[in-house]
Write a protein that holds these residues in place. Sequence first.
Motif, PDB file in Angstrom:
ATOM      1  N   LYS A   1       0.496  -1.248  -0.073  1.00  0.00           N
ATOM      2  CA  LYS A   1      -0.237   0.064   0.315  1.00  0.00           C
ATOM      3  C   LYS A   1       0.739   1.339  -0.318  1.00  0.00           C
ATOM      4  O   LYS A   1       0.390   2.158  -0.917  1.00  0.00           O
ATOM      5  N   ASN A   2       2.464   1.224   0.762  1.00  0.00           N
ATOM      6  CA  ASN A   2       2.723   2.630   0.579  1.00  0.00           C
ATOM      7  C   ASN A   2       3.360   2.790  -0.040  1.00  0.00           C
ATOM      8  O   ASN A   2       3.624   3.521  -1.184  1.00  0.00           O
TER       9      ASN A   2
ATOM     10  N   GLU B   1       0.977   3.998  -2.712  1.00  0.00           N
ATOM     11  CA  GLU B   1       0.691   5.302  -2.331  1.00  0.00           C
ATOM     12  C   GLU B   1       2.111   6.851  -2.612  1.00  0.00           C
ATOM     13  O   GLU B   1       1.381   7.902  -3.271  1.00  0.00           O
TER      14      GLU B   1
ATOM     15  N   GLN C   1       1.567   7.016  -6.011  1.00  0.00           N
ATOM     16  CA  GLN C   1       0.703   8.191  -7.138  1.00  0.00           C
ATOM     17  C   GLN C   1       0.759   9.321  -6.330  1.00  0.00           C
ATOM     18  O   GLN C   1       0.088   9.870  -7.626  1.00  0.00           O
TER      19      GLN C   1
ATOM     20  N   VAL D   1      -6.509   6.036  -2.859  1.00  0.00           N
ATOM     21  CA  VAL D   1      -5.034   5.833  -2.617  1.00  0.00           C
ATOM     22  C   VAL D   1      -6.325   5.330  -1.082  1.00  0.00           C
ATOM     23  O   VAL D   1      -5.669   4.371  -0.393  1.00  0.00           O
ATOM     24  N   ASP D   2      -7.540   5.882  -0.749  1.00  0.00           N
ATOM     25  CA  ASP D   2      -7.883   5.626   0.428  1.00  0.00           C
ATOM     26  C   ASP D   2      -8.957   4.643  -0.317  1.00  0.00           C
ATOM     27  O   ASP D   2      -8.705   3.656   0.596  1.00  0.00           O
TER      28      ASP D   2
ATOM     29  N   ARG E   1      -6.303   1.740   0.505  1.00  0.00           N
ATOM     30  CA  ARG E   1      -6.166   1.891   1.754  1.00  0.00           C
ATOM     31  C   ARG E   1      -7.489   0.978   2.100  1.00  0.00           C
ATOM     32  O   ARG E   1      -6.120   0.436   3.448  1.00  0.00           O
TER      33      ARG E   1
END
Length: 205
Positions: free
Chosen positions: A134-135, A138, A141, A171-172, A175
């Motif tokens: 996920k990091n 992000e 992006q 991103v959310d 996440r």
Amino acid sequence: PIPRREVPQRNLPQEPEQTEERRLTVERNVPIDSLFMAYHMCSHDHPDYYAFDILSDLLSNGRSSRLNQRLVQQKQLFSSIDAYISGSVDAGLFHISGKPAAGVSLEQAEAAVREELERLQQEPVDEQELEKVKNKFESTQIFGNINYLNVATNLAWYELLGRAEDMEKEVDRYRAVTAGQLQKVAQSAFRKENGVILYYKKQIS
């Protein structure tokens, strides 16, 4: 001052659900054998799209990814292997493609990939491993949106999908994907009857 025009709605027929595995072996004048595996997946507007994207990154995004770590570096069954998705506005495919190492048959290579897919079906992904993926997404992006051309392209893409403002929610949405959702998607998608397998073999003269 470009006048608006009415674009007709495209109602394309949906492909029926696949109920049995499809296989093909092709021999061509190529230097080495290759393995191609694909599984049907959802379209971009489905909540599971983000889970599929994360699964592809878990398997092959970077040297520390599962397929690269276990099948290329540790077991040395592949010289290279990749996993990626092709789902967009319409439903697409989850692809896995690789070149077996010297002396490794396509059957052995496929069995090793299936073992990794079964691991995703049976064991929840570790939270630390999931957070790392996920990091990485992000940061990609954020840094990608520094470039004006990327921003313009992304705005046009999300407007095509529905609303340009949704770009800010991407991103959310990644996440929000959980280890439980990943396991559920893997169990549903990586079924044998949902798969398409191609053995692309070196022609023996």
